[in-house]
Design an enzyme around this catalytic site. Sequence first.
Site, PDB file in Angstrom:
ATOM      1  N   CYS A 196     -10.065   6.065  -6.838  1.00 26.56           N
ATOM      2  CA  CYS A 196      -8.873   5.336  -6.263  1.00 26.56           C
ATOM      3  C   CYS A 196      -9.332   4.647  -5.678  1.00 26.56           C
ATOM      4  O   CYS A 196      -9.147   2.794  -5.717  1.00 26.56           O
ATOM      5  CB  CYS A 196      -7.808   6.212  -4.953  1.00 26.56           C
ATOM      6  SG  CYS A 196      -9.506   6.342  -3.181  1.00 26.56           S
ATOM      7  N   GLU A 211      -2.552   7.296   2.164  1.00 20.09           N
ATOM      8  CA  GLU A 211      -3.011   6.519   1.423  1.00 20.09           C
ATOM      9  C   GLU A 211      -3.345   6.684  -0.167  1.00 20.09           C
ATOM     10  O   GLU A 211      -3.462   7.426  -1.019  1.00 20.09           O
ATOM     11  CB  GLU A 211      -4.613   7.545   1.501  1.00 20.09           C
ATOM     12  CG  GLU A 211      -4.818   7.730   3.032  1.00 20.09           C
ATOM     13  CD  GLU A 211      -5.031   6.653   3.737  1.00 20.09           C
ATOM     14  OE1 GLU A 211      -5.795   5.471   2.892  1.00 20.09           O
ATOM     15  OE2 GLU A 211      -5.661   6.370   4.544  1.00 20.09           O
TER      16      GLU A 211
END
Length: 452
Positions: A243, A209
């Site tokens: 993010c 990720e």
Amino acid sequence: MNIEKIVEQQRKYFHSGATIDVVERKKNLKHLLTLLYKYKEQFVEALNQDFNKSRFETIETEFLMIVNECKFMIKNIKKLTKRKKVKVGLANFPGRGYLLQEPYGVVLVMAPWNYPLQLALEPVFGALAAGNTVVIKPANYAQNTSQTIYELFKEFNKPKLVSVILGGREENQTLLDQQFDYIFFTGGTTVGRVVLEKAKKHITPVTLELGGKSPCIVDEQADLDIAAKRIVWGKFLNAGQTCVAPDYILVHEKIYEDFVKKVITQVKSNYYINEKLRDDFPHLINQKHFDKVSSLIDKNKTVWGGKSNGVCLEPTIMCDVDFSDAVMQEEIFGPIMPIIKYNNLDETLQHISLLEKPLAFYFFTKDMKLAHRIMNRMSFGGGCINDTIMHLTSEHLPFGGVGNSGMGQYHGKKSFETFSHQKSVLVKSKLEISLKYPPYTKKKERFLEKLL
């Protein structure tokens, strides 16, 4: 703390069959849920020390997410682990088939510093529900939160099932030198490549990720009040250290000036009292990161913000930004909002398509046909139409990257599937069609051709 010994103990524990019992898995998850509530205020304090995060934002973006994930696993574990019947085709008549969910074994979860609680524990619950053991490596930069995670699992007191390893690069290196059965990494692309390279040695499956520059487009038909409100919230949440934050905003030239005005108004409303930044605005994680983010600010293009106090950088808005500017060369990961003017949507989309695939993509418009067409056209991890970030909050919407922004997905059912190997099993009876056995006669061949 002997990392090699911890991994070996977990491997022996896993191979003893101790994690197979679904009732025991559920019991462990319930125990962890109880401990989460017990440590809630300690996590609130730890995140305030690490980021100056407010109690509300900690509960909203960290605590609520992990509690919901744990509850999901407790509620659905019986269904998720259930054997699934499948058809096996005419060739296996009168056989039957089924699928089994098998845990991988010893899992390593490596968490980043930006959401040090949520991103450390959310994947853990999926891994435990699937029947794995877990080694957690929390973020070294967020030391107070990582220490609290360590204390929680110390009280959980099942190191053969879950162990927490504190430390920095040396511990990361030692962990990656061990043989794991699955690695789940959240962080930057550079370290992600190192993880992938290390995993290759043991052919270990990996979920990465990562991140990237997630674009947000506001087209000329968008509701500007809604767009400004939701984009400002998503951009400056956790001081931009998210993010999936909208990294840069592309706004149609016809509404550009109005949008900028509304964004400034929204920023003032959200984060200021009498032109003074609110005390609960999150700080950047440390001086090193502050220096990096601050260096991206072009004062000549700054229309709001830019000032700082210690490692606190106020919300900063930059206008008339170009793709060649410094702020557009890397993921910002801070409270800077570059706003770019565009006049041709197709050309803009073409330009974005030539860049690395982003973790998120956001589009604001009233034209739903256009929005759905663009969502089909563009490649990205996940995204929203007329919102930002909120796609992460649903356990029914798997989260993950694509290309440079990562590989693999999790959240809800997908978390369980990520940490499970699906075994296929065929069960045959005495009866069968003998076509497959020699000798291969012309009669058999004609029958086989008919099947085709």
